[in-house]
Write a protein that holds these residues in place. Structure first.
Motif, mmCIF file in Angstrom:
data_model
loop_
_atom_site.group_PDB
_atom_site.id
_atom_site.type_symbol
_atom_site.label_atom_id
_atom_site.label_comp_id
_atom_site.label_asym_id
_atom_site.label_seq_id
_atom_site.Cartn_x
_atom_site.Cartn_y
_atom_site.Cartn_z
ATOM 1 N N ALA A 159 2.961 -13.823 12.294
ATOM 2 C CA ALA A 159 2.053 -13.811 11.147
ATOM 3 C C ALA A 159 0.878 -12.907 11.472
ATOM 4 O O ALA A 159 0.599 -12.615 12.641
ATOM 5 C CB ALA A 159 1.569 -15.226 10.812
ATOM 6 N N ALA A 160 0.178 -12.462 10.427
ATOM 7 C CA ALA A 160 -0.982 -11.594 10.630
ATOM 8 C C ALA A 160 -1.900 -11.679 9.423
ATOM 9 O O ALA A 160 -1.446 -11.916 8.299
ATOM 10 C CB ALA A 160 -0.546 -10.146 10.850
ATOM 11 N N THR A 161 -3.182 -11.488 9.652
ATOM 12 C CA THR A 161 -4.136 -11.518 8.559
ATOM 13 C C THR A 161 -5.419 -10.799 8.946
ATOM 14 O O THR A 161 -5.761 -10.724 10.127
ATOM 15 C CB THR A 161 -4.471 -12.967 8.142
ATOM 16 N N THR A 162 -6.106 -10.260 7.941
ATOM 17 C CA THR A 162 -7.445 -9.717 8.147
ATOM 18 C C THR A 162 -8.504 -10.683 7.642
ATOM 19 O O THR A 162 -9.700 -10.427 7.789
ATOM 20 C CB THR A 162 -7.620 -8.376 7.416
ATOM 21 N N SER A 163 -8.071 -11.786 7.019
ATOM 22 C CA SER A 163 -8.996 -12.784 6.483
ATOM 23 C C SER A 163 -9.192 -13.876 7.522
ATOM 24 O O SER A 163 -8.420 -14.842 7.586
ATOM 25 C CB SER A 163 -8.450 -13.371 5.180
ATOM 26 N N VAL A 164 -10.212 -13.707 8.332
ATOM 27 C CA VAL A 164 -10.483 -14.640 9.430
ATOM 28 C C VAL A 164 -11.578 -15.604 9.007
ATOM 29 O O VAL A 164 -12.594 -15.173 8.439
ATOM 30 C CB VAL A 164 -10.912 -13.869 10.698
ATOM 31 N N PRO A 165 -11.412 -16.921 9.245
ATOM 32 C CA PRO A 165 -12.459 -17.882 8.887
ATOM 33 C C PRO A 165 -13.808 -17.504 9.488
ATOM 34 O O PRO A 165 -13.882 -16.971 10.595
ATOM 35 C CB PRO A 165 -11.940 -19.200 9.478
ATOM 36 N N ALA A 166 -14.853 -17.785 8.754
ATOM 37 C CA ALA A 166 -16.198 -17.427 9.188
ATOM 38 C C ALA A 166 -16.556 -18.087 10.508
ATOM 39 O O ALA A 166 -16.374 -19.288 10.697
ATOM 40 C CB ALA A 166 -17.205 -17.841 8.114
ATOM 41 N N SER A 167 -17.021 -17.266 11.445
ATOM 42 C CA SER A 167 -17.463 -17.727 12.752
ATOM 43 C C SER A 167 -18.162 -16.557 13.428
ATOM 44 O O SER A 167 -18.012 -15.411 13.006
ATOM 45 C CB SER A 167 -16.282 -18.198 13.605
ATOM 46 N N PRO A 168 -18.934 -16.793 14.501
ATOM 47 C CA PRO A 168 -19.559 -15.678 15.210
ATOM 48 C C PRO A 168 -18.545 -14.663 15.701
ATOM 49 O O PRO A 168 -18.783 -13.457 15.687
ATOM 50 C CB PRO A 168 -20.281 -16.374 16.375
ATOM 51 N N GLN A 169 -17.356 -15.151 16.130
ATOM 52 C CA GLN A 169 -16.326 -14.250 16.632
ATOM 53 C C GLN A 169 -15.695 -13.438 15.500
ATOM 54 O O GLN A 169 -15.259 -12.305 15.704
ATOM 55 C CB GLN A 169 -15.236 -15.038 17.371
ATOM 56 N N ALA A 170 -15.649 -14.027 14.296
ATOM 57 C CA ALA A 170 -14.997 -13.352 13.177
ATOM 58 C C ALA A 170 -15.727 -12.071 12.792
ATOM 59 O O ALA A 170 -15.110 -11.111 12.322
ATOM 60 C CB ALA A 170 -14.924 -14.290 11.973
ATOM 61 N N GLU A 171 -17.043 -12.034 12.996
ATOM 62 C CA GLU A 171 -17.806 -10.849 12.639
ATOM 63 C C GLU A 171 -17.417 -9.643 13.483
ATOM 64 O O GLU A 171 -17.641 -8.514 13.096
ATOM 65 C CB GLU A 171 -19.303 -11.135 12.801
#
Length: 333
Positions: free
Chosen positions: A121-133
């Motif tokens: 699986a793959a996605t560019t929509s990562v849940p909000a978090s410091p790492q996601a930025e």
């Protein structure tokens, strides 16, 4: 986030590039006539879900397996099955390169082969978090084992015997043959990007430098964009010269990799620019140690390597021819 790769390059077979897109985790979620189309993962190991969808509640991260300029790779579980999770990092100096690397990884998203690391699986929509930025996206892949061919060559007390060298070479050539049959050039083949499973089989991974060439043609029409990444010690001389990419660039990289398996040495030393210049201008290649001349099989393997790292791509064997040669050598053991 729009893909820097033309959409027709990552559409499922049978779909024209005129299908309109809707907001989604990747451009492979498609809409036509009120219906939604997507790549669906054909496997019983996980679930019959589109591969572009990540169900975050089912994803668990555990150990950090490695990190580098590309980001981080973790061991974890997805729907209870062990997987590897790659979090692709944004590159502040070259944001386009980071996005290109992410989408290049998905060149093999629809492919399944025993010698290729499979995308789950793959996605560019990562849940909000410091790492996601700091993240371009996440790719979930099958867990192919925690050992690379590089580790097996350089960090184990026992050297590879001839049978292992040929078995590993056969696996790699088989994986390359499958990729090349789909007009995909890996462009960063090296021991560190070949994983060893618990059963001792090789799987080619890390497709961040890969390119999908024109269908039915092993030549990239836009060669200047095809070799910005990769590892210079394994990069074919035509790429160092700035020529267009062909599938035969992977065959050159295979030759360096096989040389490493037999010699247990590093291919080049010294200044990077000097090495690249010598490879192009003086046909510099790693030296053959006495181990290649001690036996008849050693000399045959040397001949295979010589053939694969020929100066001109046209003089190198195809992956299919290479696999046949290696399997013939295996039959002599």
């Amino acid at each position: 986030m729009p893909s820097p790769i033309p959409i027709h390059r990552i559409l499922p077979e049978g779909f024209p590039p005129t299908i309109t897109l809707r907001p989604c985790s990747s451009p492979n979620q498609l809409q036509r006539g009120g219906q939604h189309f997507a790549f669906v993962k054909q496997t019983k190991e996980l679930t019959q879900r589109p591969w572009y969808t990540v169900i975050w509640d089912e994803l668990k991260l555990f150990d950090l397996l490695g990190s580098g300029g590309f980001g981080w790779v973790y061991k974890g579980t997805y729907y209870g099955k062990t997987v590897a999770i790659k979090k692709v990092r944004k590159c502040t100096k070259n944001k386009l390169a980071a996005r290109q690397s992410f989408w290049a990884e998905l060149n093999v998203a629809h492919l399944v082969h025993e010698n290729i690391v499979k995308v789950v699986a793959a996605t560019t929509s990562v849940p909000a978090s410091p790492q996601a930025e700091d993240s371009v996206g996440i790719i979930i892949m099958e867990y192919a084992g925690g050992t690379s061919l590089d580790h097996r060559i350089y960090n184990c007390a026992d050297s590879l015997d001839v049978e292992e060298c040929l078995r590993f070479s056969s696996d790699i050539a088989s994986g390359l043959g499958f990729l090349h049959s789909h007009s995909i050039a890996h462009l960063d083949l090296k021991p560190a990007n070949v994983l060893l499973t618990e059963s001792g089989r090789c799987k080619i991974g890390d497709f961040g430098c890969s390119h999908k060439l024109a269908a039915g043609n092993d030549l990239s029409p836009n060669g200047q964009l095809r070799h910005l990444g990769g590892t210079y010690t394994h990069r074919a001389p035509e790429l160092l010269r700035g020529c267009s990419t062909t599938l035969k660039a992977d065959i050159y990289s295979f030759a360096i990799t096989l040389w490493q398996m037999v010699s247990r040495d590093h291919p080049f030393s010294g200044d990077r620019q000097c090495v690249m210049y010598a490879v192009v201008a003086y046909n510099l290649r790693p030296p053959f140690s006495p181990v290649f001349n001690k036996t008849l099989m050693g000399r045959k393997i040397r001949s295979v390597i010589d053939h694969c790292w020929a100066v001109e791509p046209i003089d190198r064997p195809s992956a299919e021819q290479l696999l046949e040669t290696i399997n013939n050598l295996k039959s002599l053991l």
